[in-house]
Design a protein around this motif. Sequence first.
Motif, PDB file in Angstrom:
ATOM      1  N   UNK A 157      64.005-112.991-129.652  1.00 23.02           N
ATOM      2  CA  UNK A 157      64.237-112.283-129.029  1.00 23.02           C
ATOM      3  C   UNK A 157      66.018-112.134-129.108  1.00 23.02           C
ATOM      4  N   UNK A 158      66.456-110.971-128.369  1.00 22.30           N
ATOM      5  CA  UNK A 158      67.937-110.847-128.605  1.00 22.30           C
ATOM      6  C   UNK A 158      68.874-111.865-128.553  1.00 22.30           C
ATOM      7  N   UNK A 172      55.740-109.707-127.412  1.00 23.33           N
ATOM      8  CA  UNK A 172      57.135-109.246-127.147  1.00 23.33           C
ATOM      9  C   UNK A 172      57.751-108.877-128.706  1.00 23.33           C
ATOM     10  N   UNK A 173      58.172-107.570-128.950  1.00 28.11           N
ATOM     11  CA  UNK A 173      58.797-107.561-130.302  1.00 28.11           C
ATOM     12  C   UNK A 173      60.155-108.197-130.492  1.00 28.11           C
ATOM     13  N   UNK A 197      61.509-106.095-137.932  1.00 25.71           N
ATOM     14  CA  UNK A 197      60.970-106.202-136.410  1.00 25.71           C
ATOM     15  C   UNK A 197      59.586-106.330-136.442  1.00 25.71           C
ATOM     16  N   UNK A 198      58.999-107.440-135.577  1.00 21.40           N
ATOM     17  CA  UNK A 198      57.507-107.770-135.638  1.00 21.40           C
ATOM     18  C   UNK A 198      57.364-108.337-134.206  1.00 21.40           C
ATOM     19  N   UNK A 199      55.970-108.100-134.134  1.00 19.37           N
ATOM     20  CA  UNK A 199      55.399-108.757-132.886  1.00 19.37           C
ATOM     21  C   UNK A 199      54.174-109.501-133.423  1.00 19.37           C
ATOM     22  N   UNK A 200      53.827-110.728-132.552  1.00 23.68           N
ATOM     23  CA  UNK A 200      52.756-111.460-132.575  1.00 23.68           C
ATOM     24  C   UNK A 200      51.912-111.398-131.583  1.00 23.68           C
ATOM     25  N   UNK A 201      50.525-111.255-131.955  1.00 23.71           N
ATOM     26  CA  UNK A 201      49.475-111.184-131.065  1.00 23.71           C
ATOM     27  C   UNK A 201      49.130-112.502-130.397  1.00 23.71           C
ATOM     28  N   UNK A 202      48.050-112.348-129.485  1.00 23.74           N
ATOM     29  CA  UNK A 202      47.699-113.781-128.892  1.00 23.74           C
ATOM     30  C   UNK A 202      46.779-114.481-129.918  1.00 23.74           C
TER      31      UNK A 202
END
Length: 547
Positions: A367-368, A377-378, A413-418
């Motif tokens: 995160x930031x 969360x991206x 920028x990426x997001x990981x799923x469950x």
Amino acid sequence: MAAPASDRSGSNAAQYLLHRHLDEGRGDHPAVRGPGGETSYAELSDLVRDVAAAYRAMGLRRDDRVLFVAADDVPLLAGLLAAFHAGVVAVPVSTMLTAKELGGIMADSGARMVVVSEDFAGTVAEALAAAPEVEMVTTIGAPGAFATDHGTHVVRDFDAVVALGREARADDDAAGDVAATSQDGWALWLYTSGTTGQPKAAMHRHANIRHVCETYGTQVLGITPDDVTFSVAKLFFAYGIGNSLFFPFSVGATTVLEPRRPSPAVVGERLAADRPTLFFGVPTFYAALVASDLPDDAFASVRWCASAGEALPAPLQQRFSDRFGVQILDGIGSTEALHIFLSNRPGDIRPGTTGRAVPGYEVEVRDEDGKRAPVGQPGALYVRGESIALGYWRRTDATRQVFQGSWLSTGDTYVQDDEGYFRCLGRNTDMLKAGGIWVSPAEVESRLLEHPAVQEAAVVGLADADGLDKPVAVVVADRTKASAEDLVAWCRDGLAHFKAPRQVVHVDELPKTATGKLQRFKVRAFLVAADEPEVVEPTPSEPAVAT
């Protein structure tokens, strides 16, 4: 010919990739198939020893740089391996660059020798004016611009270099020995724009090459000595050098080299003639293949296709597999990581994602605040593994920004799923990719602003019909003196063609903040909302491919 005892250390990449296969009984196995026929591992090993001995005879010393501007064929392959063998640094660079762009890279690298194929001799000759440290030029094929005296540079053709090395080995048995390099010694510099617009060299160790082979090559591709690899991405790309050299040679397999510019027709020829089992492309080229007139059984010999360079849209992946009957393993890599570190795998393909971390790498979305982002969360993508570059040559600030301890900040920028799959959401900087090759908006904007009729310019990435990002320019300009077609041609004349905008849109003003900063997100939103923008989409002479 058996390798001398001094060659048996595995630290040198040439020993690992090439010479050990003779000791292990694979000397007669075909290493390369190309326009000139087949070359065995034994024949290539002998050629590489000759070229490496010539490098030494010409005065190249440990860690000197040899820059290659050459087509994919046996001389380029031998030249790269000979650099590893001799302990000098191989610096393959794009054959698509202009003389100005190439001259900047030559000067930055401090290369003492340039190896050039005949098709690029004119560009290299012009670029040499910006690179006073270059002392020697080796030409492959016709000398072209180097047929006559070229100043203070010592010019030899490739055959003369081989003869020089053979003579040196005849005079001294040790002349062809593999250099006693360490795992941490420089082997390969690869230039990339990465997260900033200025080209910079990612410095890779001998050990990095072995790591990508033992991770992606072995544990994702499952490559074996019986495989035949064919890559659309050329050897001067990180993606291409892994596909066409590192992976096949790590197990004694066969690589197919094609010096011509990639096109569906050329690929179709090589698929029919060489029957590759592993095929490597980028999404832009897969789209071209789907739109081509190749027969539906063209990929009958291929057991897996791989994709990298940019995210592969799920619909395109499905269209390709439906038509040609072979699945694509989509992944992401980077020049700084040398090859793919996040990928779908055989038996575990999730379209629309780039899969999971390749064994041997750790991948995090942050995160930031720099903390690991919650699932869903991206955030910014980070990776660490043994193939990460040592840093950028002469780029302290960029090195500190991108290489953070043992972690590499990828700029994505990426997001990981469950379920643990990663999905790309784009870049976290203004950089964009065209056909998998980094493009700096600032560089393209600078070229547009050189046109006397252009007052302001903004370049962003916009998805085409296949969901692949292409450079698009929005300009404030006199339409009567700078049409869309004029400005595309202007950019193609001054930049490598893959950097030129595919579309140009005229506007009265650009969106800016109160302090005058360009708001790129508003430029993108405007383009998406535009019903019929004034555009031009030139047909390139070749699809751009890279990672």
